[in-house]
Design a protein around this motif. Structure first.
Motif, short mmCIF file in Angstrom:
data_model
loop_
_atom_site.label_atom_id
_atom_site.label_comp_id
_atom_site.label_asym_id
_atom_site.label_seq_id
_atom_site.Cartn_x
_atom_site.Cartn_y
_atom_site.Cartn_z
N HIS A 1 -10.99 17.28 -16.80
CA HIS A 1 -11.34 18.57 -17.41
C HIS A 1 -12.01 18.36 -18.76
CE1 HIS A 1 -11.16 22.64 -18.89
NE2 HIS A 1 -10.47 22.22 -19.94
N SER B 1 -12.88 22.90 -11.27
CA SER B 1 -13.19 24.32 -11.06
C SER B 1 -13.36 25.11 -12.36
CB SER B 1 -12.09 24.98 -10.22
OG SER B 1 -10.88 25.09 -10.95
N TYR B 2 -12.95 24.54 -13.49
CA TYR B 2 -13.09 25.24 -14.76
C TYR B 2 -14.58 25.41 -15.11
CZ TYR B 2 -8.11 24.76 -15.98
OH TYR B 2 -6.74 24.87 -16.02
N ASN B 3 -14.92 26.57 -15.61
CA ASN B 3 -16.30 26.82 -16.00
C ASN B 3 -16.58 26.47 -17.45
OD1 ASN B 3 -17.12 27.89 -13.46
ND2 ASN B 3 -16.12 29.84 -13.98
N GLU B 4 -15.53 26.31 -18.24
CA GLU B 4 -15.70 25.96 -19.65
C GLU B 4 -14.47 25.21 -20.13
OE1 GLU B 4 -16.14 29.64 -21.68
OE2 GLU B 4 -14.10 30.32 -21.24
N ARG C 1 -19.56 14.55 -12.16
CA ARG C 1 -19.04 15.37 -11.05
C ARG C 1 -19.36 14.71 -9.70
NH1 ARG C 1 -17.52 20.69 -9.93
NH2 ARG C 1 -17.87 21.31 -12.12
N HIS D 1 -16.32 18.94 -19.92
CA HIS D 1 -16.71 20.03 -20.82
C HIS D 1 -16.87 19.57 -22.27
CE1 HIS D 1 -16.31 22.97 -17.62
NE2 HIS D 1 -15.17 22.39 -17.30
#
Length: 382
Positions: free
Chosen positions: A323, A295-298, A272, A327
């Protein structure tokens, strides 16, 4: 000789490309899931089968390939590996190697993507442009003698590397009564035209453009790295966005190559930080896509694929790859999700595979599986 982490990045790219080739360009995640289920949960190194492509949006591009072969994308990496030596990257060598490999009579048999086809076409007309460039370059030579140099440079350009071209042209010019000082000008003209030949590619923003970054990030740094990336990318993708994303990738890899590999628990934080630091090279619209990917949390690759797209364009492939990388926690997992995400998995492999290879290394629970490296035929060629 590549550094150890650059080798890991190259292994990651080649393995990710080859392992996903059997399901390349199927644009249905449901179809891919059903194929994987029929293969006892295995998604990697599947046989390209035209039946798998029927009834869904898809393109069956690799009928001549077998498990372990790479797609058309890995061929770009192969050409890049032939175009660097201890002195660095040579645009002239890249163009010659590209023409010899993909052009008429070349060894390559397989799908020819847009940048490949158009670059080959442009190379065939390059001779006239080379001659014009030599004639327009400022030189103390007479017009007649500069014309003779232009003739021989365009005649032999595709047959020799830079030093070989200089020797061959000077050998031919012995018949033209060149003085010692005039012969010295030949080297300058060869160097000038070699620098010029970069921007011959089509205006194309697809993923083959990024195939230069894994090598050049190891060879250069700072402004020189960005200059070399610009020159190398425009040979096949004369497009500002393709160049920007290639520099973005190269900057990230350069930092990884020149620092210690992050500990497993720190990979996401490190990645990041690198993305945030280097996204400034991208235009505003692309930066917004990168921010959206971050911005995705998972993990939600289905949603991310719908948001960004699964096709070959850099503004689709890079955000989706980010993305996935953010993750997942191993090369094997990131690679599997990349395949399951559908579409141009082999194009995304150039970016995703390189970063996952550099971040996790080779072997162990998280790194590029050594048995997968052994199955990837392009590894031996490169």
């Amino acid at each position: 000789m590549l550094s150890d982490m650059a080798k890991d990045a190259l292994y990651g790219t080649l393995v990710a490309d080859a392992s996903g080739m059997g399901l390349h360009w199927i644009y249905s995640q449901g179809k891919i899931a059903s194929i994987v289920k029929k293969n006892d949960g295995v998604a990697e190194f599947l046989e390209p089968n035209e039946e798998n492509y029927k009834g869904v949006p898809s393109f069956f591009a690799h009928p001549t390939r077998s498990p372990g072969d790479g797609s058309n994308y890995s061929e770009y990496l192969y050409i890049m590996s032939k175009s660097i030596d201890e002195t660095g990257f040579s645009a002239g060598d890249y163009i010659r190697n590209f023409s010899d490999h993909f052009g008429v009579g070349g060894a390559y048999v397989g799908y020819a993507d847009g940048p490949m086809r158009e670059t080959i076409y442009n190379i065939t007309s390059l001779s006239k442009n080379l001659k014009k460039r030599v004639l327009e370059t400022e030189s103390p030579l007479s017009q007649e003698k500069q014309g003779a140099v232009a003739h021989y440079i365009s005649r032999y350009f595709f047959e020799y590397d830079v030093e070989g071209l200089k020797d061959t042209v000077k050998g031919a010019l012995k018949l033209h009564e060149f003085s010692k000082d005039e012969m010295a000008q030949v080297d300058n003209l060869v160097d000038a035209v070699t620098e010029f030949v970069g921007a011959i590619g089509p205006d194309d923003d697809q993923m083959p453009a990024l195939s230069r970054s894994v090598f050049l990030a190891d060879l250069y740094s700072g402004n020189e790295l960005e200059t070399k990336i610009d020159q190398a990318v425009r040979i096949t993708n004369n497009n500002d966005l393709a160049v920007a994303y290639s520099i973005f990738m190269a900057r990230i890899l350069k930092e990884l190559y020149t620092s210690e590999r992050p500990q497993p628990d720190d990979v996401t934080k490190k990645l990041r930080a690198l993305i945030e630091t280097h996204k400034d090279v991208l235009p505003e619209t692309s930066r917004k896509l990168i921010d959206q990917a971050l911005s995705y949390n998972e993990l939600d690759y289905r949603s991310a694929t719908k948001t960004f797209g699964a096709a070959c364009h850099v503004d689709m492939a890079i955000p989706l790859s980010i993305h996935i990388l953010m993750h997942t926690s191993s090369f094997r997992e990131a690679n599997r999700i990349n395949i399951m995400a559908s579409g141009d998995n082999c194009g995304r492999a150039i970016f995703l595979g390189a970063l996952a290879g550099a971040l996790y290394g080779v072997g162990g629970e998280r790194g590029v599986p050594e048995e997968w490296i052994a199955r990837t035929k392009m590894v031996r060629r490169v």
